[in-house]
Design an enzyme around this catalytic site. Structure first.
Site, PDB file in Angstrom:
ATOM      1  N   SER A 119       0.822  -1.207   0.000  1.00 56.31           N
ATOM      2  CA  SER A 119       0.000   0.000   0.000  1.00 56.31           C
ATOM      3  C   SER A 119       0.861   1.264   0.000  1.00 56.31           C
ATOM      4  O   SER A 119       1.927   1.305   0.599  1.00 56.31           O
ATOM      5  CB  SER A 119      -0.890   0.002   1.246  1.00 56.31           C
ATOM      6  OG  SER A 119      -1.452   1.282   1.444  1.00 56.31           O
ATOM      7  N   TYR A 143      -1.095   5.678  -4.688  1.00 57.30           N
ATOM      8  CA  TYR A 143      -2.003   6.824  -4.653  1.00 57.30           C
ATOM      9  C   TYR A 143      -1.283   7.936  -5.383  1.00 57.30           C
ATOM     10  O   TYR A 143      -0.159   8.301  -5.014  1.00 57.30           O
ATOM     11  CB  TYR A 143      -2.322   7.241  -3.215  1.00 57.30           C
ATOM     12  CG  TYR A 143      -3.368   6.384  -2.555  1.00 57.30           C
ATOM     13  CD1 TYR A 143      -4.526   6.040  -3.245  1.00 57.30           C
ATOM     14  CD2 TYR A 143      -3.217   5.929  -1.257  1.00 57.30           C
ATOM     15  CE1 TYR A 143      -5.504   5.251  -2.652  1.00 57.30           C
ATOM     16  CE2 TYR A 143      -4.191   5.143  -0.656  1.00 57.30           C
ATOM     17  CZ  TYR A 143      -5.328   4.815  -1.360  1.00 57.30           C
ATOM     18  OH  TYR A 143      -6.284   4.035  -0.776  1.00 57.30           O
ATOM     19  N   THR A 169      -4.681   3.202  -7.613  1.00 58.15           N
ATOM     20  CA  THR A 169      -6.019   3.247  -7.008  1.00 58.15           C
ATOM     21  C   THR A 169      -6.655   4.591  -7.289  1.00 58.15           C
ATOM     22  O   THR A 169      -6.104   5.637  -6.937  1.00 58.15           O
ATOM     23  CB  THR A 169      -5.938   2.976  -5.498  1.00 58.15           C
ATOM     24  OG1 THR A 169      -5.413   1.660  -5.317  1.00 58.15           O
ATOM     25  CG2 THR A 169      -7.318   3.052  -4.850  1.00 58.15           C
ATOM     26  N   LYS A 285      -7.178   0.357 -10.352  1.00 57.77           N
ATOM     27  CA  LYS A 285      -8.042  -0.206  -9.301  1.00 57.77           C
ATOM     28  C   LYS A 285      -9.125   0.804  -8.933  1.00 57.77           C
ATOM     29  O   LYS A 285      -8.832   1.991  -8.732  1.00 57.77           O
ATOM     30  CB  LYS A 285      -7.198  -0.548  -8.068  1.00 57.77           C
ATOM     31  CG  LYS A 285      -7.985  -1.078  -6.862  1.00 57.77           C
ATOM     32  CD  LYS A 285      -7.027  -1.592  -5.796  1.00 57.77           C
ATOM     33  CE  LYS A 285      -7.719  -2.177  -4.586  1.00 57.77           C
ATOM     34  NZ  LYS A 285      -8.131  -1.186  -3.581  1.00 57.77           N
ATOM     35  N   HIS A 309     -13.426  -0.327  -3.108  1.00 51.93           N
ATOM     36  CA  HIS A 309     -12.603  -0.057  -1.930  1.00 51.93           C
ATOM     37  C   HIS A 309     -13.241  -0.676  -0.679  1.00 51.93           C
ATOM     38  O   HIS A 309     -13.184  -0.103   0.420  1.00 51.93           O
ATOM     39  CB  HIS A 309     -12.437   1.458  -1.743  1.00 51.93           C
ATOM     40  CG  HIS A 309     -11.115   1.878  -1.182  1.00 51.93           C
ATOM     41  ND1 HIS A 309     -10.083   2.337  -1.945  1.00 51.93           N
ATOM     42  CD2 HIS A 309     -10.646   1.910   0.096  1.00 51.93           C
ATOM     43  CE1 HIS A 309      -9.053   2.654  -1.174  1.00 51.93           C
ATOM     44  NE2 HIS A 309      -9.365   2.389   0.071  1.00 51.93           N
TER      45      HIS A 309
END
Ligand code: FNR
Length: 413
Positions: A119, A143, A169, A285, A309
């Site tokens: 992540s 991100y 994402t 995503k 999510h």
């Protein structure tokens, strides 16, 4: 069989096998704020529930007398053969569940050959996780920061860490409306949790010393020594990067993280920037509309990840598994389609594959395993899911994932 044999030999599982009991036990082991952050969703949590209901509305129709004595659960993704169609979805701030955080997940995933998606909001830098995984597959979740240089730096680090793909994402350009967290006044990032990917980044740390664009200069300027300490701590102490820091650097890092971590102005026109800067496959995503899936392929991406999510962003949005069929159709076999949201058992994996997913991601359940028993807990949760998938596939009459198709399902109305 291994699980029954272990039971017969008197060895008890470390964590409950049943997903509801797993969550219930974890909720007691975690602090109220940590459990609220992990379990919670956006708004009335309608979409969290919809993710489950969409699975439950589809029923498998097992076929018999098909010789399922030899089985193959492997799938191919991004040039690699994986042991099963399961990936570890990216989950940020794992230090809320256990001090070993991402490192425990990395070790557990690697022991099973299951890809872990690091992540952007991890509690442990990706370099440390990659180092714990040997050659086992890992991907990086990005991100898209407000800062292009940081995006580029993350992509470079992911390549250096041996990642097989970059997962961008797109559903979290702004943080969702999450009543449980709002009521507890709990936002982990403001406490410096889940920012290790940033504090271990050379570009981020260099910019920490500069004032934020448009903002007054930070009142407490980090000294070179403080920055060095922060860096060293971020590397050395998993999950504890900022905990003991007394200078203003921690606050400055958190402020900069919050100001740069995502870019709400992001559009399709930004994708070529990343495409030009990495040779890794790019997966988008958070895709829920078939037109966006088509657009993604036109933009040259290598995979589409259907996700809401885990119901944490848009309350009332379509369930992931309900969005899947139209997206599979729009993609038309030109790229793999992944999905996550509500996968809790082997039958869910079979159902998602029957609807055309190449692989599925799992989120909250492994976090609960982590909270209860660290690395061993994560390994048990993932191993149980893979074992139940293999069993369900075989009992449904399929010897391999290629035999799982729409004919395996009926949809209830
Ligand atoms: C997430 N998810 C997520 N996704 C992502 O791309 N980056 C992230 O940092 C996070 N962080 C995160 C934290 C927590 C606590 C949760 C529960 C989820 C979303 C995650 O990747 C995945 O899409 C969902 O968790 C899948 O749904 P289930 O399996 O939790 O129902």
């Amino acid at each position: 069989t291994d699980i029954y044999l272990a039971g017969a030999a008197g060895a008890k599982p470390r964590v409950p096998v049943d997903p509801a009991r797993l969550e219930a036990d974890a909720s007691r082991a975690m602090s109220a704020a940590a459990y609220a952050y992990v379990a919670g969703g956006a708004g009335s949590e309608e979409t969290v529930r919809a993710n489950r209901r969409a699975f439950e509305r589809r029923r498998l129709v097992p076929r018999v007398l098909r010789d399922v004595s030899v089985r193959d659960t492997s799938v191919e993704l991004f040039g690699r053969r994986l042991p099963s169609p399961l990936v570890v979805s990216p989950v940020g701030v794992l230090e809320l569940a256990h001090p070993d955080a991402d490192l425990a997940v990395a070790r557990a995933a690697a022991s099973l050959g299951i890809p872990m998606v690091f992540s952007s909001q991890a509690s442990v830098p990706m370099e440390a996780c990659a180092g714990a995984m040997h050659t086992s597959p890992r991907w990086f979740q990005l991100y898209w920061s407000r800062d292009d240089e940081l995006v580029e730096s993350f992509a470079r680090r992911a390549e250096a860490c041996g990642c097989d793909a970059i997962v961008v994402t797109l559903d979290t350009t702004l943080l969702g409306w999450r009543p449980r967290d709002l009521e507890l006044g709990h936002l982990p990032f403001l406490r410096g949790q889940g920012i290790a990917q940033y504090t271990s980044d050379p570009v981020f740390m260099r910019k920490l010393a500069e004032p934020l664009p448009g903002a007054a200069p930070a009142r407490v300027r980090p000294t070179a020594a403080a920055v060095r300490t922060l860096l060293a701590m971020a590397r050395a102490v998993p999950g504890g990067a900022l905990r003991n820091l007394r200078t203003g650097t921690a606050r400055a890092a958190v402020r900069r993280f919050v100001a740069t971590y995502s870019r709400p102005s992001l559009t399709w026109a930004d994708l070529p920037f990343l495409r030009a800067r990495t040779r890794l496959p790019i997966v988008l995503k958070g895709i829920l509309h078939p037109d966006d899936a088509r657009r993604a392929l036109d933009a040259g991406v290598d995979g589409v990840w259907v996700s809401n999510h885990g119901g944490r962003q848009v309350d009332g949005s379509i369930a992931a598994v309900d969005a899947l069929p139209a997206i599979v159709e729009a993609v038309g076999g030109r790229a793999p389609v992944l999905m996550d949201g509500g996968v809790r058992g082997g039958a869910d994996v079979v159902r998602a594959l029957a609807l055309g997913a190449r692989a599925v991601g799992v989120g909250r359940p492994y976090v609960y395993g982590l909270a209860l028993a660290g690395e061993a807990g994560v390994r048990e949760v993932l191993a149980n899911l893979v074992a139940e998938f293999e069993l369900t596939m075989a009992l449904a009459g399929c010897r391999s994932v290629s035999e799982i198709d729409r004919g395996c399902l009926v949809e209830l109305h």
